[in-house]
Design a protein around this motif. Sequence first.
Motif, PDB file in Angstrom:
ATOM      1  N   ILE A 678       0.831  -1.200   0.000  1.00  0.00           N
ATOM      2  CA  ILE A 678       0.000   0.000   0.000  1.00  0.00           C
ATOM      3  C   ILE A 678       0.871   1.258   0.000  1.00  0.00           C
ATOM      4  CG2 ILE A 678      -1.717   1.299   1.326  1.00  0.00           C
ATOM      5  CD1 ILE A 678      -2.804  -1.397   2.305  1.00  0.00           C
ATOM      6  N   GLY A 679       1.972   1.226   0.740  1.00  0.00           N
ATOM      7  CA  GLY A 679       2.866   2.373   0.751  1.00  0.00           C
ATOM      8  C   GLY A 679       3.448   2.657  -0.617  1.00  0.00           C
ATOM      9  N   PHE A 680       3.873   1.610  -1.326  1.00  0.00           N
ATOM     10  CA  PHE A 680       4.415   1.809  -2.674  1.00  0.00           C
ATOM     11  C   PHE A 680       3.336   2.288  -3.626  1.00  0.00           C
ATOM     12  CE2 PHE A 680       5.601   0.397  -6.932  1.00  0.00           C
ATOM     13  CZ  PHE A 680       6.902   0.888  -7.024  1.00  0.00           C
ATOM     14  N   TRP A 681       2.155   1.684  -3.530  1.00  0.00           N
ATOM     15  CA  TRP A 681       1.044   2.100  -4.402  1.00  0.00           C
ATOM     16  C   TRP A 681       0.672   3.558  -4.159  1.00  0.00           C
ATOM     17  CZ3 TRP A 681      -3.863   3.475  -2.445  1.00  0.00           C
ATOM     18  CH2 TRP A 681      -4.840   3.737  -3.414  1.00  0.00           C
ATOM     19  N   SER A 682       0.614   3.961  -2.897  1.00  0.00           N
ATOM     20  CA  SER A 682       0.192   5.316  -2.565  1.00  0.00           C
ATOM     21  C   SER A 682       1.259   6.344  -2.916  1.00  0.00           C
ATOM     22  CB  SER A 682      -0.143   5.401  -1.070  1.00  0.00           C
ATOM     23  OG  SER A 682      -0.337   6.728  -0.667  1.00  0.00           O
ATOM     24  N   GLN A 683       2.487   6.112  -2.480  1.00  0.00           N
ATOM     25  CA  GLN A 683       3.520   7.129  -2.605  1.00  0.00           C
ATOM     26  C   GLN A 683       4.220   7.141  -3.963  1.00  0.00           C
ATOM     27  OE1 GLN A 683       4.538   9.608  -0.541  1.00  0.00           O
ATOM     28  NE2 GLN A 683       2.835   9.135   0.826  1.00  0.00           N
ATOM     29  N   TYR A 684       4.124   6.056  -4.711  1.00  0.00           N
ATOM     30  CA  TYR A 684       4.757   6.053  -6.034  1.00  0.00           C
ATOM     31  C   TYR A 684       3.709   6.149  -7.142  1.00  0.00           C
ATOM     32  CZ  TYR A 684       7.536   4.754 -10.070  1.00  0.00           C
ATOM     33  OH  TYR A 684       8.129   4.753 -11.302  1.00  0.00           O
ATOM     34  N   TRP A 685       2.850   5.143  -7.232  1.00  0.00           N
ATOM     35  CA  TRP A 685       1.906   5.116  -8.356  1.00  0.00           C
ATOM     36  C   TRP A 685       0.835   6.194  -8.211  1.00  0.00           C
ATOM     37  CZ3 TRP A 685      -3.321   4.250  -9.184  1.00  0.00           C
ATOM     38  CH2 TRP A 685      -3.682   4.034 -10.525  1.00  0.00           C
ATOM     39  N   LEU A 686       0.135   6.242  -7.090  1.00  0.00           N
ATOM     40  CA  LEU A 686      -0.966   7.186  -6.939  1.00  0.00           C
ATOM     41  C   LEU A 686      -0.456   8.618  -6.905  1.00  0.00           C
ATOM     42  CD1 LEU A 686      -4.055   7.210  -6.577  1.00  0.00           C
ATOM     43  CD2 LEU A 686      -3.681   7.255  -4.110  1.00  0.00           C
ATOM     44  N   ARG A 687       0.619   8.848  -6.181  1.00  0.00           N
ATOM     45  CA  ARG A 687       1.125  10.214  -6.065  1.00  0.00           C
ATOM     46  C   ARG A 687       1.678  10.720  -7.390  1.00  0.00           C
ATOM     47  NH1 ARG A 687       5.353  12.499  -1.500  1.00  0.00           N
ATOM     48  NH2 ARG A 687       5.416  14.630  -2.263  1.00  0.00           N
ATOM     49  N   ASN A 688       2.318   9.849  -8.153  1.00  0.00           N
ATOM     50  CA  ASN A 688       2.871  10.258  -9.452  1.00  0.00           C
ATOM     51  C   ASN A 688       1.838  10.316 -10.548  1.00  0.00           C
ATOM     52  OD1 ASN A 688       5.927  10.603  -9.436  1.00  0.00           O
ATOM     53  ND2 ASN A 688       5.693   8.720  -8.257  1.00  0.00           N
ATOM     54  N   LYS A 689       1.005   9.277 -10.618  1.00  0.00           N
ATOM     55  CA  LYS A 689       0.065   9.175 -11.732  1.00  0.00           C
ATOM     56  C   LYS A 689      -1.219   9.962 -11.506  1.00  0.00           C
ATOM     57  CE  LYS A 689       2.872   6.091 -13.543  1.00  0.00           C
ATOM     58  NZ  LYS A 689       3.693   6.387 -14.736  1.00  0.00           N
ATOM     59  N   HIS A 690      -1.662   9.994 -10.254  1.00  0.00           N
ATOM     60  CA  HIS A 690      -2.942  10.645  -9.950  1.00  0.00           C
ATOM     61  C   HIS A 690      -2.814  11.481  -8.679  1.00  0.00           C
ATOM     62  CE1 HIS A 690      -4.858   8.135 -13.013  1.00  0.00           C
ATOM     63  NE2 HIS A 690      -4.201   7.115 -12.499  1.00  0.00           N
ATOM     64  N   PRO A 691      -2.042  12.568  -8.730  1.00  0.00           N
ATOM     65  CA  PRO A 691      -1.819  13.356  -7.509  1.00  0.00           C
ATOM     66  C   PRO A 691      -3.097  13.937  -6.922  1.00  0.00           C
ATOM     67  CG  PRO A 691      -1.022  14.513  -9.447  1.00  0.00           C
ATOM     68  CD  PRO A 691      -1.339  13.127  -9.894  1.00  0.00           C
ATOM     69  N   ARG A 692      -4.093  14.205  -7.767  1.00  0.00           N
ATOM     70  CA  ARG A 692      -5.352  14.741  -7.258  1.00  0.00           C
ATOM     71  C   ARG A 692      -6.054  13.710  -6.381  1.00  0.00           C
ATOM     72  NH1 ARG A 692     -10.057  16.906 -11.307  1.00  0.00           N
ATOM     73  NH2 ARG A 692     -11.742  17.170  -9.785  1.00  0.00           N
TER      74      ARG A 692
END
Length: 747
Positions: A678-692
């Motif tokens: 979850i940390g990788f998904w949140s801080q890498y993928w979600l934050r980079n791809k979908h910051p909103r």
Amino acid sequence: MLTKVNSRRSDSAVLPEISPSPVDDEKKDSFNDVNVEKSLGSEDVHERELQEERDEYLVQDYAHDIAVKVLSTQDDPSEPAFTFRMLFLGFGLGSFGAVLAQIYYFKPQTVSVSHLFLLLISYFIGNFMAAVIPRHGWWRYLNPGPFNIKEHTAAIIMCSTAAVSATASEIVAVDTLFYGKTLNPAVAIFMLCSSQLLGYGFAGILRDFLVYPTACWWPNIVTTATVFQALHYERTLASKRVRMFWVAFGAIAVWEIVPQYIFPVLTGLSIFCLIDNGRSDVLRNVFGGASNNEGMGALAACLDWNYIGSGCLWTPLKTQVNQWIGFLFTYFFMALLYYCNVWKAKNFPFMSQALFYENGTVYDQTQILTDNVFDANKFATAGPAFFSASNAWFLLVSNLALGACLVHVLLWHWPEVKGAFTGMAFRKGNDVQDEHYEKMKVYKPVPHWWFVIVFVIAYGVAQATNYTSGSGLPWWTFTVLLILTFSLTVVYGYLASITGFYLSWFGTGFFQMLVAFILPGRPVANMFGTLYGQHTMNQALGLLSDFKLGQYCKLPPRVTFFAQISGAIVGSVLNYVMIVNNRPALLSIAGTRLWSGQNAQSFNSNAISWGALGPQMFGKGGTYVMVPIALAIGLVLPIPFWLAHRRWPKARFNWVITPYSAWLTVGINTSITFTVIIGFWSQYWLRNKHPRWFTKVRPVVSGCFLSCMLTSFAVFGAAGTAHDFPVWWGNPSLDQGLSADRCKAPA
């Protein structure tokens, strides 16, 4: 060599960095003419909507970008902050948080009450009060208008200060459990209050260095501040978040009843445990972990958000990566130490916080104490004491982390922290370049002498309770500890404020070691020394982060002052009232799935080992001599990476934070795998791809705390009698020799 943190530079030491999102050229071109530096504080809703669309493709990074783009600098100084609603919510929810925190101190997994949960609940209650309380006549004093961000922030700061289990409550519990001594209620409460407020004096003095500057952005507070501003500044946009919150809150609150009460196997699904079905000690130690002190929980799937927690959603990626590396080290060394029989590890449980005789039976501390002081003649008869290897490893890593953290901050950030040691906090005219701080200048500041008075009063009360409680801690030792604590607060506070990397609890072993050297043979004095050393630092760090929240949300400083002091006092009183009386479960090594004395046992074991048996266990020729030596090793660890960064500044050696964790040595550990995912998904993928979406998803995962409270009081015995769910395949019993994940139960 990088000597000063510059939030605009890509090589800033240990500041989280997120690479820009890959967007196609057409989308980039369409935004080239947009002024992306415009503040998000615009009151025009349409403009804010356009800004959010732009932010879909422009990932915000570094402290300055987060401070002025993700967070708004807008403010309305006319909004009231000190209101009846603020007091009602602050005292009411603070009391709830203090009660729940104290109950969970005696649970297998110690959890903290989520600030986001309290924030969102208080928002709806505050708006309900604003809608139903009349506003005419004298009623206007109870309802001065719409529920605003200032009174909301003040209420939450009061809650967060109260909603903790104070370390002084550990001393009260340990005295009762292990020393047969019950402290006078008045002495206990005054001790709790003074220990909470000592750190407040430190925090107030250090505001200039650890709160006001932009570089000190406190990553764990940004999410909270974002939610505040979304709810109060974007009311037309907040409706989506409100609906999202209610859906997620309700779903999580209902779901949590399943793994906590009905189907505990879901707390730690391990394919290895399910196949083994309670036969192998090895599989339990490595892959089990759903019950207290069971195992490391490697590769287990945890479906209980109560144990996963929200930290993985807001902690910067680089910080988490360093923690993950720490987990790998801990997996390796815990298994290595045990199965190679280092420190006679196989004689004792794989995980435990108790002390043992060499044959594996629990050490009887009364056999080496006379009037709670070490007796050498009795020790000669009783023989040496031993730790489980996992507990010894935790102590070793604690010292390692302490030394590494100290040198890390001094190497990378000395220019920023040196003012705290040269009296600059008391000099007028300090130049702080921060947009939020500039907005705060319209309010009356809290003079430094207010904090000095609080500190002096707390110091006097603490000295008085030390002597009336029979702590054995002399006044001069107490004073020396506070001086050292102030220095370490600066170092730890700076690391936490720029990386979100909290290592404050790792200093416990250091203070115990120090007091053991000053006052050998006195375990009770050792506990009090830890309280006034380690806990004062922890409390100061928590209060500093609350100061930053007040700055982000433009809460008048004097209201923040009141909220924190009143919250600390209320929380202290309720901590004392809610100390659990369940002696058999709390003295048991494994405890039960519902109650555990692991925290009290660990606190007492360390007091006995350091305070009574320090030279025998940690001195020259002692079994655990490597524990104090680890402090010296930790002092050296950051130096190679610092030198490498000076030689190869583009090689990212500044990303390495050498202090790492040993959290797997206690409690329930099945959450690690999902925490990493979850940390990788949140801080890498979600934050980079979908910051909103990154800023919207995190606030809605707080429903489990309502479920925790309800189940604790309704079925787990917090209100009196426990009501166990019937035993079935998904709810195995210790009587069957099975842990919650169907691995072999701990011995």
